[in-house]
Design an enzyme around this catalytic site. Sequence first.
Site, short mmCIF file in Angstrom:
data_model
loop_
_atom_site.label_atom_id
_atom_site.label_comp_id
_atom_site.label_asym_id
_atom_site.label_seq_id
_atom_site.Cartn_x
_atom_site.Cartn_y
_atom_site.Cartn_z
N ARG A 77 0.87 -1.27 0.02
CA ARG A 77 0.12 0.46 0.47
C ARG A 77 0.43 1.50 0.72
O ARG A 77 0.36 2.27 -0.41
CB ARG A 77 -1.34 -0.24 1.41
CG ARG A 77 -1.87 1.33 1.32
CD ARG A 77 -3.25 1.23 1.75
NE ARG A 77 -2.52 1.12 3.65
CZ ARG A 77 -1.72 1.81 4.58
NH1 ARG A 77 -1.43 3.04 4.32
NH2 ARG A 77 -1.18 1.00 5.36
N TYR B 139 -12.56 16.11 -18.13
CA TYR B 139 -13.20 14.77 -17.40
C TYR B 139 -14.40 15.15 -17.14
O TYR B 139 -14.01 15.65 -15.46
CB TYR B 139 -12.39 14.05 -17.85
CG TYR B 139 -12.90 12.89 -16.79
CD1 TYR B 139 -13.83 11.84 -18.20
CD2 TYR B 139 -13.24 12.09 -15.43
CE1 TYR B 139 -14.56 10.69 -17.19
CE2 TYR B 139 -13.61 10.96 -15.65
CZ TYR B 139 -14.56 10.43 -15.74
OH TYR B 139 -15.37 9.34 -15.56
N ASP C 208 -3.42 17.14 -17.27
CA ASP C 208 -3.73 16.10 -18.26
C ASP C 208 -3.61 14.75 -19.29
O ASP C 208 -4.47 16.10 -20.09
CB ASP C 208 -5.21 16.05 -17.80
CG ASP C 208 -5.92 14.36 -18.05
OD1 ASP C 208 -5.58 13.66 -18.69
OD2 ASP C 208 -6.48 14.06 -17.77
N LYS D 106 -6.11 4.54 -20.33
CA LYS D 106 -6.40 4.33 -21.48
C LYS D 106 -4.96 4.18 -22.63
O LYS D 106 -5.03 3.66 -22.43
CB LYS D 106 -6.80 6.34 -21.83
CG LYS D 106 -7.95 6.29 -20.59
CD LYS D 106 -9.61 6.05 -21.14
CE LYS D 106 -10.31 6.21 -20.36
NZ LYS D 106 -10.51 7.34 -18.78
#
Length: 401
Positions: A59, A111, A183, A208
Amino acid sequence: MVAPHRDALATLAVHGGAARDAHGSPNPPIYNTTTFAFDSTAALLDVIEGRRRGALYTRYGMNPTLYALESALAALEGADAALAFASGMAASAALFLALGRDGIVCVGDAYGGTLELLGEQLPLLGIKTWLLQRDQLDRLDAVLAEGAGLVFFETPSNPRLELFDIAALAAIAHRHGALVAVDNTFASPVNQRPLELGADVVMHSATKYLGGHSDLTAGALMGSRELMQAVGGWRRNLGSVLAPETAALLSRSLRTLPVRVQRHNASAQIVAEAMARHPRVARVHYPGLPDAAGHALARAQMRGFGGMLTLELHGDGADAAAVADRLRLFALAPSLGGVESLVTQPCTTSHHDLSAAERQRRGIADSMLRLSVGLEDPDDLVADLVQALRAGATSPADERR
Ligand code: PLP
């Protein structure tokens, strides 16, 4: 490794994360484990106190499978360091919480999930946010003077493929001591490297193009070691690290990224040019078209125009939905950047949760169809679009096409 030529992204894609294991495997082994054991307390403290970069606890991101992926991600964007996340939104959320607490300015479209986080959710925590459209950019100086510490934008943006000048926006932000995060999901590092143009952080929905096969969900941030360390603390306690199995799958995908993106670029150009000539198409948003608003800027700051384009059809939202429903090769599905072509109507998917008024203000028409051009034969893709547009033809002239 021999330093690759600036354009040798293909070499970086194959060797950037190279971490051969003791048996010589060319692929990073999957350390599917939550924790790592030590021979002694002294050895454990060396890792915990940063004297040795070792594996410790997954983690925390301290897992060799993640290290291998992150060196490949950093290499592709020309960054010192990278962090892998469980999704693109996990990456954005950690970025905003770590580096945006003085206020975040989002420039242009983004987005829908990013807009919701910035416009509605972060303000609930007392984080100030500003959403500026292109025609409001004259307010940027004033907003930064109010103390906003992070400028965030997509270029090309979702869904109108609008271009923003990374170097120019970085110069304004840096004058005020603010950071710039881009982005880079739509472009991918093959087509655009924002850090070379002055950005401080690059963000990806690795779901993507980086993943490229619609079979994994992941996110990434790339930047200086110092900034990644600051965000890494948030990733650790938000618990948003990428799982090792998915990290290995993403490492596999990165190796073919340049080849895939070059083909996406070439096919999207063919589809865009064919659609620009079609009488039922009012407008094609694609930076590779010479008359596109952002074409000159795209030529200056990008190395390829990408695999995404948006058609604005004559007619209304129902007409566009009917065309989307008739497509056979383009699957009607949200997401993008995979080997298979996808179509979405932004008002029913990525921007569905914005009010109609907000969509109108942003120029996101109901008659828009966003295409993610995949790796099929481009002539087949054009033929598919032509048959879908013909079936919905409303005039005899259209019917004959
Ligand atoms: N950024 C862009 C440009 C996107 O298109 C998306 C998702 O569609 C995201 C961020 C969010 O990424 P994810 O779905 O991996 O959380």
